[in-house]
Design a protein around this motif. Structure first.
Motif, PDB file in Angstrom:
ATOM      1  N   LEU A  70       0.807  -1.214   0.000  1.00 13.08           N
ATOM      2  CA  LEU A  70       0.000   0.000   0.000  1.00 13.08           C
ATOM      3  C   LEU A  70       0.842   1.266   0.000  1.00 13.08           C
ATOM      4  CD1 LEU A  70      -2.889   1.135   0.135  1.00 13.08           C
ATOM      5  CD2 LEU A  70      -2.684   1.097   2.615  1.00 13.08           C
ATOM      6  N   ILE A  71       1.651   1.428   1.023  1.00 13.07           N
ATOM      7  CA  ILE A  71       2.395   2.683   1.187  1.00 13.07           C
ATOM      8  C   ILE A  71       3.400   2.897   0.052  1.00 13.07           C
ATOM      9  CG2 ILE A  71       3.897   4.035   2.713  1.00 13.07           C
ATOM     10  CD1 ILE A  71       1.119   3.580   3.919  1.00 13.07           C
ATOM     11  N   ARG A  72       4.284   1.940  -0.181  1.00 12.56           N
ATOM     12  CA  ARG A  72       5.315   2.117  -1.216  1.00 12.56           C
ATOM     13  C   ARG A  72       4.720   2.276  -2.612  1.00 12.56           C
ATOM     14  NH1 ARG A  72       8.981  -2.501   1.476  1.00 12.56           N
ATOM     15  NH2 ARG A  72       9.547  -1.335   3.335  1.00 12.56           N
ATOM     16  N   PRO A  73       3.757   1.455  -3.023  1.00 14.21           N
ATOM     17  CA  PRO A  73       3.175   1.666  -4.356  1.00 14.21           C
ATOM     18  C   PRO A  73       2.491   3.025  -4.500  1.00 14.21           C
ATOM     19  CG  PRO A  73       2.631  -0.529  -3.592  1.00 14.21           C
ATOM     20  CD  PRO A  73       3.266   0.193  -2.436  1.00 14.21           C
ATOM     21  N   LEU A  74       1.831   3.489  -3.444  1.00 14.92           N
ATOM     22  CA  LEU A  74       1.168   4.792  -3.530  1.00 14.92           C
ATOM     23  C   LEU A  74       2.174   5.936  -3.589  1.00 14.92           C
ATOM     24  CD1 LEU A  74      -1.887   4.404  -1.125  1.00 14.92           C
ATOM     25  CD2 LEU A  74      -1.926   4.645  -3.617  1.00 14.92           C
ATOM     26  N   LYS A  75       3.308   5.784  -2.928  1.00 13.56           N
ATOM     27  CA  LYS A  75       4.353   6.818  -2.980  1.00 13.56           C
ATOM     28  C   LYS A  75       4.905   6.967  -4.386  1.00 13.56           C
ATOM     29  CE  LYS A  75       6.305   7.056   1.643  1.00 13.56           C
ATOM     30  NZ  LYS A  75       7.506   6.810   2.436  1.00 13.56           N
ATOM     31  N   ARG A  76       4.982   5.862  -5.128  1.00 10.53           N
ATOM     32  CA  ARG A  76       5.538   5.898  -6.483  1.00 10.53           C
ATOM     33  C   ARG A  76       4.530   6.398  -7.501  1.00 10.53           C
ATOM     34  NH1 ARG A  76       8.296   0.452  -5.131  1.00 10.53           N
ATOM     35  NH2 ARG A  76       6.182  -0.260  -5.209  1.00 10.53           N
ATOM     36  N   THR A  77       3.286   6.495  -7.102  1.00  9.98           N
ATOM     37  CA  THR A  77       2.239   6.831  -8.046  1.00  9.98           C
ATOM     38  C   THR A  77       1.789   8.270  -7.865  1.00  9.98           C
ATOM     39  OG1 THR A  77       1.440   4.569  -7.875  1.00  9.98           O
ATOM     40  CG2 THR A  77      -0.056   6.157  -8.858  1.00  9.98           C
ATOM     41  N   SER A  78       1.755   9.005  -8.943  1.00 12.52           N
ATOM     42  CA  SER A  78       1.073  10.308  -8.947  1.00 12.52           C
ATOM     43  C   SER A  78       0.282  10.351 -10.246  1.00 12.52           C
ATOM     44  CB  SER A  78       2.052  11.461  -8.826  1.00 12.52           C
ATOM     45  OG  SER A  78       2.805  11.600  -9.987  1.00 12.52           O
ATOM     46  N   ARG A  79      -0.910  10.842 -10.156  1.00 11.00           N
ATOM     47  CA  ARG A  79      -1.801  10.811 -11.311  1.00 11.00           C
ATOM     48  C   ARG A  79      -2.229  12.220 -11.692  1.00 11.00           C
ATOM     49  NH1 ARG A  79      -3.392   5.919  -8.625  1.00 11.00           N
ATOM     50  NH2 ARG A  79      -3.327   4.195 -10.068  1.00 11.00           N
ATOM     51  N   LYS A  80      -2.386  12.421 -12.971  1.00 16.79           N
ATOM     52  CA  LYS A  80      -2.943  13.675 -13.482  1.00 16.79           C
ATOM     53  C   LYS A  80      -4.272  13.345 -14.128  1.00 16.79           C
ATOM     54  CE  LYS A  80       1.397  15.992 -14.136  1.00 16.79           C
ATOM     55  NZ  LYS A  80       2.239  16.775 -14.983  1.00 16.79           N
ATOM     56  N   TYR A  81      -5.257  14.143 -13.860  1.00 14.37           N
ATOM     57  CA  TYR A  81      -6.589  13.915 -14.390  1.00 14.37           C
ATOM     58  C   TYR A  81      -6.952  15.011 -15.376  1.00 14.37           C
ATOM     59  CZ  TYR A  81      -6.928  10.602 -10.584  1.00 14.37           C
ATOM     60  OH  TYR A  81      -6.698   9.553  -9.737  1.00 14.37           O
ATOM     61  N   GLY A  82      -7.711  14.645 -16.362  1.00 13.37           N
ATOM     62  CA  GLY A  82      -8.194  15.619 -17.337  1.00 13.37           C
ATOM     63  C   GLY A  82      -7.069  16.255 -18.113  1.00 13.37           C
ATOM     64  N   SER A  83      -7.073  17.555 -18.178  1.00 15.32           N
ATOM     65  CA  SER A  83      -6.077  18.295 -18.950  1.00 15.32           C
ATOM     66  C   SER A  83      -4.838  18.602 -18.124  1.00 15.32           C
ATOM     67  CB  SER A  83      -6.699  19.590 -19.480  1.00 15.32           C
ATOM     68  OG  SER A  83      -7.113  20.384 -18.379  1.00 15.32           O
ATOM     69  N   GLY A  84      -4.612  17.820 -17.082  1.00 17.21           N
ATOM     70  CA  GLY A  84      -3.405  18.008 -16.280  1.00 17.21           C
ATOM     71  C   GLY A  84      -3.576  19.028 -15.181  1.00 17.21           C
ATOM     72  N   MET A  85      -4.790  19.423 -14.895  1.00 20.34           N
ATOM     73  CA  MET A  85      -5.020  20.451 -13.889  1.00 20.34           C
ATOM     74  C   MET A  85      -5.050  19.883 -12.466  1.00 20.34           C
ATOM     75  SD  MET A  85      -7.854  22.626 -15.946  1.00 20.34           S
ATOM     76  CE  MET A  85      -8.014  23.929 -14.750  1.00 20.34           C
ATOM     77  N   ILE A  86      -5.420  18.615 -12.323  1.00 22.35           N
ATOM     78  CA  ILE A  86      -5.508  18.029 -10.987  1.00 22.35           C
ATOM     79  C   ILE A  86      -4.440  16.946 -10.872  1.00 22.35           C
ATOM     80  CG2 ILE A  86      -6.930  16.734  -9.382  1.00 22.35           C
ATOM     81  CD1 ILE A  86      -9.375  17.894 -10.768  1.00 22.35           C
ATOM     82  N   SER A  87      -3.669  17.021  -9.830  1.00 18.42           N
ATOM     83  CA  SER A  87      -2.636  16.032  -9.588  1.00 18.42           C
ATOM     84  C   SER A  87      -2.817  15.468  -8.185  1.00 18.42           C
ATOM     85  CB  SER A  87      -1.262  16.678  -9.712  1.00 18.42           C
ATOM     86  OG  SER A  87      -0.265  15.761  -9.384  1.00 18.42           O
ATOM     87  N   VAL A  88      -2.721  14.144  -8.056  1.00 15.32           N
ATOM     88  CA  VAL A  88      -2.837  13.491  -6.767  1.00 15.32           C
ATOM     89  C   VAL A  88      -1.489  12.880  -6.428  1.00 15.32           C
ATOM     90  CG1 VAL A  88      -3.954  11.665  -5.453  1.00 15.32           C
ATOM     91  CG2 VAL A  88      -5.266  12.968  -7.124  1.00 15.32           C
ATOM     92  N   GLN A  89      -0.977  13.227  -5.287  1.00  6.30           N
ATOM     93  CA  GLN A  89       0.291  12.673  -4.856  1.00  6.30           C
ATOM     94  C   GLN A  89       0.131  12.186  -3.420  1.00  6.30           C
ATOM     95  OE1 GLN A  89       3.595  15.307  -5.315  1.00  6.30           O
ATOM     96  NE2 GLN A  89       5.064  13.806  -4.593  1.00  6.30           N
ATOM     97  N   PHE A  90       0.634  11.007  -3.137  1.00  2.25           N
ATOM     98  CA  PHE A  90       0.523  10.413  -1.814  1.00  2.25           C
ATOM     99  C   PHE A  90       1.805  10.652  -1.042  1.00  2.25           C
ATOM    100  CE2 PHE A  90       1.154   6.888   1.149  1.00  2.25           C
ATOM    101  CZ  PHE A  90      -0.021   6.953   1.878  1.00  2.25           C
ATOM    102  N   GLU A  91       1.661  11.195   0.143  1.00  3.76           N
ATOM    103  CA  GLU A  91       2.801  11.372   1.033  1.00  3.76           C
ATOM    104  C   GLU A  91       2.453  10.663   2.343  1.00  3.76           C
ATOM    105  OE1 GLU A  91       4.103  15.397   1.514  1.00  3.76           O
ATOM    106  OE2 GLU A  91       3.760  15.837  -0.601  1.00  3.76           O
ATOM    107  N   GLY A  92       2.961   9.486   2.485  1.00  5.57           N
ATOM    108  CA  GLY A  92       2.661   8.708   3.684  1.00  5.57           C
ATOM    109  C   GLY A  92       3.920   8.179   4.320  1.00  5.57           C
ATOM    110  N   LYS A  93       3.798   7.885   5.575  1.00  4.77           N
ATOM    111  CA  LYS A  93       4.929   7.358   6.323  1.00  4.77           C
ATOM    112  C   LYS A  93       4.739   5.849   6.471  1.00  4.77           C
ATOM    113  CE  LYS A  93       7.211   7.918  10.765  1.00  4.77           C
ATOM    114  NZ  LYS A  93       7.147   8.535  12.085  1.00  4.77           N
ATOM    115  N   GLU A  94       5.798   5.109   6.235  1.00 11.04           N
ATOM    116  CA  GLU A  94       5.724   3.664   6.386  1.00 11.04           C
ATOM    117  C   GLU A  94       5.535   3.299   7.857  1.00 11.04           C
ATOM    118  OE1 GLU A  94       8.725   1.337   4.536  1.00 11.04           O
ATOM    119  OE2 GLU A  94       8.541   2.382   2.621  1.00 11.04           O
ATOM    120  N   MET A  95       4.820   2.208   8.065  1.00 13.69           N
ATOM    121  CA  MET A  95       4.613   1.713   9.421  1.00 13.69           C
ATOM    122  C   MET A  95       5.942   1.192   9.961  1.00 13.69           C
ATOM    123  SD  MET A  95       0.993  -0.295   9.043  1.00 13.69           S
ATOM    124  CE  MET A  95       0.867  -0.622  10.787  1.00 13.69           C
ATOM    125  N   GLU A  96       6.230   1.537  11.191  1.00 16.41           N
ATOM    126  CA  GLU A  96       7.475   1.090  11.808  1.00 16.41           C
ATOM    127  C   GLU A  96       7.328  -0.323  12.351  1.00 16.41           C
ATOM    128  OE1 GLU A  96       9.031   3.806  14.687  1.00 16.41           O
ATOM    129  OE2 GLU A  96       8.679   5.543  13.404  1.00 16.41           O
TER     130      GLU A  96
END
Length: 178
Positions: free
Chosen positions: A108-134
């Protein structure tokens, strides 16, 4: 989800005895187990902390009755999963939390960190910034060589009870009073 199996080592004393605790009187004693019994016990300990397995076990309780064991001191009987010491439960808890953290981090955490998505004409970007469980280092005290050996002629097995115990001893395996 796939089954998780691992070798969970528990300390034994110099003679191979494994510490147990009565869920009723809370007194500790030791049992001499075969290697297969100890391995099975360790896996059941891990399974008891896993949510999916716990739910499946609860559903099957009526169909499959678990083996009961008897406290050498008070004579009360309980199913096999109830004889853990508090330290053993804490140890198993850390191990299972580490398993969960590893699964969450890797899937979950590592794959989401590597993924950022742009929607539509590039106006919306989603980026995940999470901390791994210790994860914690699992630790359990080494087993000390305490208690006195008590032969159980009824089952041809041995247990260890408190050094000063002078009262009747019940067989852990069949419940017979000695």
């Amino acid at each position: 989800m796939s089954d998780i199996e691992m070798n969970l080592p528990f300390p034994l004393d110099d003679n191979g005895y494994f510490r147990r605790e009565c869920p009723f009187c809370c007194k500790e004693f030791k049992v001499l187990l075969e290697k297969e019994e100890l391995t099975d016990l360790a896996q059941k300990g891990l399974d008891s902390f896993m949510v999916e397995t716990q739910e499946a076990t609860n559903l099957d309780e009526d169909e499959h009755s678990e083996v009961e064991f008897t406290c050498p001191y008070c004579g009360q009987a309980a199913v096999s999963g109830n004889w853990w010491t508090q330290e053993q439960l804490a140890y198993i808890s850390v191990v299972t939390k580490n398993i969960m953290a590893k699964i969450v981090n890797e899937n979950l955490i590592r794959p989401l960190k590597r993924t950022s998505r742009k929607y539509g004409s590039g106006m919306i970007s989603v980026q995940f910034e999470g901390k791994e469980m210790e994860q914690q280092e699992p630790w359990i005290s080494p087993e000390v060589n305490d208690m006195k050996v008590y032969d159980l002629p009824c089952c041809q097995r041995k247990i260890k009870v408190e050094d000063g115990w002078a009262s009747r001893v019940f067989c852990f395996f069949c419940g017979f009073p000695h």
